[in-house]
Design a protein around this motif. Structure first.
Motif, PDB file in Angstrom:
ATOM      1  N   ARG A  90      49.656  13.322  30.983  1.00  0.00           N
ATOM      2  CA  ARG A  90      49.555  12.794  29.621  1.00  0.00           C
ATOM      3  C   ARG A  90      49.220  11.409  29.375  1.00  0.00           C
ATOM      4  NH1 ARG A  90      54.267  16.388  27.618  1.00  0.00           N
ATOM      5  NH2 ARG A  90      55.248  15.180  29.125  1.00  0.00           N
ATOM      6  N   LEU A  91      49.506  10.726  30.873  1.00  0.00           N
ATOM      7  CA  LEU A  91      49.075   9.250  30.792  1.00  0.00           C
ATOM      8  C   LEU A  91      47.648   9.095  30.569  1.00  0.00           C
ATOM      9  CD1 LEU A  91      51.345   7.716  33.655  1.00  0.00           C
ATOM     10  CD2 LEU A  91      50.669   6.512  31.538  1.00  0.00           C
TER      11      LEU A  91
ATOM     12  N   LEU B 141      51.545   1.935  22.224  1.00  0.00           N
ATOM     13  CA  LEU B 141      50.342   2.414  22.697  1.00  0.00           C
ATOM     14  C   LEU B 141      49.118   1.892  21.863  1.00  0.00           C
ATOM     15  CD1 LEU B 141      51.012   6.090  23.938  1.00  0.00           C
ATOM     16  CD2 LEU B 141      51.250   4.020  25.206  1.00  0.00           C
TER      17      LEU B 141
ATOM     18  N   GLU C  16      55.205  11.453  33.036  1.00  0.00           N
ATOM     19  CA  GLU C  16      54.501  11.863  31.898  1.00  0.00           C
ATOM     20  C   GLU C  16      53.386  12.672  32.630  1.00  0.00           C
ATOM     21  OE1 GLU C  16      55.409  11.439  29.048  1.00  0.00           O
ATOM     22  OE2 GLU C  16      57.078   9.841  29.193  1.00  0.00           O
TER      23      GLU C  16
ATOM     24  N   LEU D 245      53.903  12.421  22.963  1.00  0.00           N
ATOM     25  CA  LEU D 245      55.281  12.258  23.406  1.00  0.00           C
ATOM     26  C   LEU D 245      55.350  11.346  24.439  1.00  0.00           C
ATOM     27  CD1 LEU D 245      56.074  16.059  23.711  1.00  0.00           C
ATOM     28  CD2 LEU D 245      56.195  14.582  21.649  1.00  0.00           C
ATOM     29  N   LEU D 246      54.466  10.348  24.740  1.00  0.00           N
ATOM     30  CA  LEU D 246      54.517   9.598  25.798  1.00  0.00           C
ATOM     31  C   LEU D 246      55.625   8.710  25.749  1.00  0.00           C
ATOM     32  CD1 LEU D 246      50.796   8.076  26.492  1.00  0.00           C
ATOM     33  CD2 LEU D 246      52.728   8.780  28.238  1.00  0.00           C
ATOM     34  N   TRP D 247      56.040   8.330  24.819  1.00  0.00           N
ATOM     35  CA  TRP D 247      56.891   7.312  24.478  1.00  0.00           C
ATOM     36  C   TRP D 247      58.374   8.029  24.226  1.00  0.00           C
ATOM     37  CZ3 TRP D 247      54.073   4.044  26.338  1.00  0.00           C
ATOM     38  CH2 TRP D 247      54.223   2.422  26.670  1.00  0.00           C
ATOM     39  N   ARG D 248      58.373   9.237  24.015  1.00  0.00           N
ATOM     40  CA  ARG D 248      59.533  10.090  23.602  1.00  0.00           C
ATOM     41  C   ARG D 248      60.511   9.867  24.812  1.00  0.00           C
ATOM     42  NH1 ARG D 248      59.426  15.585  20.670  1.00  0.00           N
ATOM     43  NH2 ARG D 248      59.484  16.521  22.832  1.00  0.00           N
TER      44      ARG D 248
ATOM     45  N   LYS E 254      57.744  -0.814  30.999  1.00  0.00           N
ATOM     46  CA  LYS E 254      57.163   0.274  30.921  1.00  0.00           C
ATOM     47  C   LYS E 254      55.767   0.218  30.136  1.00  0.00           C
ATOM     48  CE  LYS E 254      57.315   5.279  29.491  1.00  0.00           C
ATOM     49  NZ  LYS E 254      57.994   6.422  28.670  1.00  0.00           N
TER      50      LYS E 254
END
Lengths: 205, 147
Positions: free
Chosen positions: A69-70, A152, A66, B142-145, A177
């Protein structure tokens, strides 16, 4: 374990601790060593979470994929917490920087209590301590429920505590995760909170 | 750590020293502590020493767990045991936290004198954080996509 049951269990355990101590049901030895016992349990939980994260090889790849974006989760949580608390604090009659400092602690109650008290006075420090301690307690109760519809959202509520105190609950309520993202998010917020409070202190001068 | 609270705070006041100040403040993480407890340099040094040790153990436990998880393929029974032990440990930790809170008058003091401010700040900050996490997950990050 159901989400509602897990949240209720967290609240019940905490309440039981308060009641047991208040009603003098516990021997002095237990009361005196509560700090040590709690810390040992926390260490064990963090170790167990480490094993669970480490054993899921693909989790690291997926999370790190990611990239930048993390960073959105911790940075956004910190900034929005500070901004919201600053504005709400202003409505309550506090200077914006003081409210922002209280909110920017993101659940790190020991630091916020001490730092805010030293910079802005003991009374505000008390508020900072209570707001952030209750945020952690609220997170313990709500993580299992929030995680059902948004991992999240649950991690964001935990703020800085996602890297230590609430990490085991995140791991239990989400997936490996989720635990890794919680660890990264909480770790980054932990590093940024002192800087933010220091910056707000400097702006106050 | 030998710094006094005064040096700690003076460090924080200068932007050039923010990082150094942050490093010192990080040593303050975890557990209850009141500002009065940090009044004397010796008390502060003792407290900082204790807190630094606490954080060290947590990091050590986490790193050991990750290393063990990566290097050793543990049987399912052990993994199930670890998973279940999380619940038991959580109960123990939160009960201990409750005992600590009962012994610490700070929370009660804050709630009785500033209950409205505490509740308003808590609810607003928590709601915004939850909304932010939810937006990230559902919306544009879209972190979890799944890819």
């Amino acid at each position: 374990m159901g989400a509602a049951v897990a949240g209720a269990l967290a609240l019940l355990s905490f309440t039981a601790g308060v009641l047991l101590a208040r009603l003098n049901f516990l021997p002095t030895l237990v009361i005196d060593s509560a700090d040590g016992i709690g810390f040992a349990a926390l260490c064990w939980m963090v170790f167990a979470v480490g094993v669970l994260i480490g054993s899921q090889k693909d989790v690291w790849h997926k999370a790190l994929q990611e990239g930048w974006r993390l960073l959105l989760l911790p940075v956004g949580t910190l900034l929005l917490s500070a901004l919201t608390a600053g504005l709400v604090g202003k409505l309550l009659g506090m200077p914006v920087t003081v409210g922002a400092a209280i909110g920017s602690a993101c659940g790190w109650y020991s630091l916020s209590g001490v730092a805010v008290a030293k910079i802005w006075g003991a009374e505000v420090g008390l508020v900072a301590f209570a707001v952030n301690f209750l945020r952690e307690l609220l997170a313990f109760c709500l993580i299992p429920l929030l995680a059902r519809f948004s991992h999240l959202a649950a991690i964001a509520l935990c703020g800085a505590t996602a890297a230590d105190m609430t990490l085991p609950v995140i791991a239990k309520s989400t997936d490996p995760k989720g635990a890794l993202v919680g660890l990264i998010s909480g770790g980054l917020i932990t590093a940024l909170v002192p800087l933010t409070i220091a910056l707000l202190s400097w702006l106050t001068k | 750590m030998t710094a006094s609270p005064t040096t700690l705070l003076s460090d924080l006041e200068a932007p050039a020293n923010l990082v150094r100040g942050a490093g010192k403040l990080i040593a303050l993480k975890t557990r209850f502590q009141s500002a009065e407890d940090l009044d004397s340099p010796s008390k502060f040094a003792k407290f900082a020493e204790k807190e630094r040790g606490g954080m060290g153990w947590l990091v050590f436990a986490l790193v050991m767990g990750i290393v063990l998880g990566i290097t050793v393929r543990l049987p399912q029974t052990v993994m199930r045991f670890l998973d279940r032990s999380l619940t038991v440990s959580l109960v123990v930790m939160l009960t201990a936290l409750g005992i600590e809170v009962a012994q610490n008058p700070k929370l009660e003091q804050a709630l009785s004198s500033h209950g409205l401010s505490v509740a308003t700040l808590l609810i607003s900050v928590s709601a915004v954080s939850i909304a932010w996490g939810w937006l990230l997950e559902r919306g544009w990050a879209l972190l979890w996509r799944e890819r």
